[in-house]
Design an enzyme around this catalytic site. Structure first.
Site, PDB file in Angstrom:
ATOM      1  N   TYR A 146       0.812  -1.214   0.000  1.00 11.83           N
ATOM      2  CA  TYR A 146       0.000   0.000   0.000  1.00 11.83           C
ATOM      3  C   TYR A 146       0.849   1.269   0.000  1.00 11.83           C
ATOM      4  O   TYR A 146       0.346   2.356  -0.262  1.00 11.83           O
ATOM      5  CB  TYR A 146      -0.951   0.033   1.213  1.00 11.83           C
ATOM      6  CG  TYR A 146      -1.974  -1.090   1.223  1.00 11.83           C
ATOM      7  CD1 TYR A 146      -2.069  -1.993   0.174  1.00 11.83           C
ATOM      8  CD2 TYR A 146      -2.848  -1.241   2.284  1.00 11.83           C
ATOM      9  CE1 TYR A 146      -2.990  -3.020   0.190  1.00 11.83           C
ATOM     10  CE2 TYR A 146      -3.784  -2.274   2.304  1.00 11.83           C
ATOM     11  CZ  TYR A 146      -3.843  -3.160   1.256  1.00 11.83           C
ATOM     12  OH  TYR A 146      -4.760  -4.174   1.278  1.00 11.83           O
ATOM     13  N   LYS A 195       3.722 -15.315   2.867  1.00 10.04           N
ATOM     14  CA  LYS A 195       3.583 -16.098   1.630  1.00 10.04           C
ATOM     15  C   LYS A 195       5.010 -16.440   1.186  1.00 10.04           C
ATOM     16  O   LYS A 195       5.456 -16.092   0.087  1.00 10.04           O
ATOM     17  CB  LYS A 195       2.829 -15.247   0.593  1.00 10.04           C
ATOM     18  CG  LYS A 195       2.448 -15.967  -0.666  1.00 10.04           C
ATOM     19  CD  LYS A 195       1.304 -16.960  -0.496  1.00 10.04           C
ATOM     20  CE  LYS A 195       1.038 -17.715  -1.787  1.00 10.04           C
ATOM     21  NZ  LYS A 195       0.175 -18.876  -1.602  1.00 10.04           N
ATOM     22  N   ASP A 227      -2.767 -18.099   2.643  1.00  7.49           N
ATOM     23  CA  ASP A 227      -3.949 -18.795   2.111  1.00  7.49           C
ATOM     24  C   ASP A 227      -4.465 -19.823   3.115  1.00  7.49           C
ATOM     25  O   ASP A 227      -5.674 -19.962   3.334  1.00  7.49           O
ATOM     26  CB  ASP A 227      -3.670 -19.423   0.733  1.00  7.49           C
ATOM     27  CG  ASP A 227      -2.269 -19.989   0.601  1.00  7.49           C
ATOM     28  OD1 ASP A 227      -1.460 -19.824   1.542  1.00  7.49           O
ATOM     29  OD2 ASP A 227      -1.967 -20.610  -0.428  1.00  7.49           O
ATOM     30  N   ASP A 251      -4.862  -6.604   6.277  1.00  2.98           N
ATOM     31  CA  ASP A 251      -6.088  -5.906   5.875  1.00  2.98           C
ATOM     32  C   ASP A 251      -7.191  -6.932   5.613  1.00  2.98           C
ATOM     33  O   ASP A 251      -8.316  -6.838   6.121  1.00  2.98           O
ATOM     34  CB  ASP A 251      -5.775  -5.097   4.598  1.00  2.98           C
ATOM     35  CG  ASP A 251      -6.898  -4.168   4.207  1.00  2.98           C
ATOM     36  OD1 ASP A 251      -7.855  -4.017   4.977  1.00  2.98           O
ATOM     37  OD2 ASP A 251      -6.815  -3.575   3.112  1.00  2.98           O
ATOM     38  N   ASP A 255     -10.421  -8.333   8.346  1.00  2.60           N
ATOM     39  CA  ASP A 255     -11.836  -8.256   7.979  1.00  2.60           C
ATOM     40  C   ASP A 255     -12.496  -9.629   8.090  1.00  2.60           C
ATOM     41  O   ASP A 255     -13.632  -9.746   8.553  1.00  2.60           O
ATOM     42  CB  ASP A 255     -11.995  -7.739   6.540  1.00  2.60           C
ATOM     43  CG  ASP A 255     -12.249  -6.240   6.520  1.00  2.60           C
ATOM     44  OD1 ASP A 255     -11.813  -5.555   7.474  1.00  2.60           O
ATOM     45  OD2 ASP A 255     -12.865  -5.740   5.560  1.00  2.60           O
TER      46      ASP A 255
END
Ligand code: NAD
Length: 360
Positions: A146, A195, A227, A251, A255
């Site tokens: 970001y 990852k 994942d 992020d 959520d």
């Protein structure tokens, strides 16, 4: 003690929910003998309407001059609000990104806690929920994808967009230290999510987390691919204590974790720098669809104020009192519309704030 609190009410339901959190802080000051001095600061759409930018230098200075920031939420309806016709750097969210960067708020804490009384709102099956779950997502907030260099270019008539994901070892170390510190105050388990089977930044992440872990022999830690983590959050959320992860993974996972509690209106968050300073806000957005109707749930913001008492002001007893009052109000059967169920008493935003105040 005296504390200076910058208040960013923001947009949508922001002003309604911060008002209730301030009521609660005022009750804490009365009961425990502290003084909270508030400074109102404009950010997001509210700032665009007045200053034509989502965050001014004066706003940053006012936030810096305080001991902590209490925030509602910023932004409007992204399809219909004129704020979203502006260039990206002038939209409401740009204000929040700029404030996080200016105040060096690199550590984002989001608890995902399933209240006994709200088990019915959890979308998971009873056997998965068991006795409930209680995890803390520690997300890196000022680096990664970001904040990396980005551009869109045209090559031979074909549009190409480039985003870059960069972390240096110092950025990883400081968030990892925060994650292990928090774990020491909890159930002493860290799940570091990356990852590393694909990304170099993740391989560096893993290496630095392992180095930091050596300083915390009491903390059990594990690595998990992002994942797999997304799956485990719905398969067996009880396994998690502290989830430590980079910006974009955090992020998305935070959520997901908030949705498995079933009640976004209940979830608080804190963004901290390397001092006691922090910005405290609910995990949800500005809910423009229900703004101005006195129906928004103020509890996430009230619990964010409790986090402020605990992490920025070291007022653990006061934070405990606020959290206990929230539990009690739920036990007594009061619900805002988002967490309403049969046989409970429906109340609005302001009444919910009053009921919590009465229980402190
Ligand atoms: P949202 O979280 O605002 O709303 C999602 C749904 O949850 C809506 O139906 C809303 O009514 C409901 N909801 C949210 N908070 C609630 C509460 N306290 N009580 C009851 N119901 C609640 O997400 P969105 O609709 O995707 O975004 C709306 C705006 O908020 C956008 O402009 C977005 O960019 C912004 N946003 C801001 C922040 C922030 O300030 N940190 C975070 C997320 C979204």
């Amino acid at each position: 003690m005296n504390f200076k609190v910058a208040v960013i009410a923001g947009d949508g339901i922001g002003p309604e929910i911060t008002r209730e959190a301030q009521k609660v802080l005022d009750r804490v000051s009365e009961k425990f003998g502290h003084t909270f001095t508030y400074t109102d600061v404009l950010m997001g759409g509210a700032s665009i309407d007045v200053h034509a930018v989502p965050l001014t230098e004066e706003a940053i200075a006012a936030a810096r001059a305080s001991d902590a920031v209490l925030m509602g939420s910023i932004g409007g309806n992204t399809s219909t609000s004129p704020w979203y016709k502006l260039p990206p750097n002038l939209r409401p969210e740009a204000g929040l990104l700029a404030l996080r960067k200016a105040l060096n708020l690199f550590a984002n804490l989001r608890p995902a806690y399933l209240y006994e009384e709200l088990k019915a709102a959890c979308p998971l099956r009873d056997e998965i929920i068991g006795d409930g779950f209680d995890m803390m997502i520690m997300r890196e907030l000022t680096g990664g994808l970001y904040f990396g260099e980005r551009r869109t270019v045209e090559e031979n008539g074909v549009l190409k967009a480039i985003d870059t994901l960069t972390y240096d070892e110092n950025e990883i170390r400081r968030i990892a230290v925060r994650g292990f510190d928090i774990a020491m105050k909890r159930r002493k388990k860290v799940t570091s999510v990356d990852k590393a089977n694909v990304l170099d930044s993740s391989r560096l992440w893993r290496k630095v987390v392992e180095e930091v872990a050596r300083d915390y022999p009491e903390v059990t830690y594990e690595h998990m691919l992002v994942d797999n983590c997304a799956m485990q959050l719905v398969k067996d959320p009880k396994q998690f204590d502290v989830i430590l992860t980079e910006n974009m993974f955090g992020d998305i996972l935070s959520d997901e974790a908030s949705m498995v509690t079933g009640s976004i209106g209940m979830l608080s968050s804190a963004s901290l720098n390397d001092t006691k300073f922090g910005l405290y806000e609910p995990s949800h957005g500005s809910a423009p669809d229900i703004a101005g109707q006195d129906i928004a749930n103020p509890i996430a913001t009230i619990l964010s104020a409790a986090m402020m008492l605990r992490f920025s002001f070291d007022l653990d007893q006061e934070a405990d009192a606020v959290e206990a009052a929230v539990k009690q109000v739920l036990k007594d059967g009061y619900r805002t519309v988002d967490i309403m169920s049969e046989g409970k008493t429906l109340v609005g935003t302001s009444r919910m704030g009053d009921l919590i105040v009465e229980r402190i």
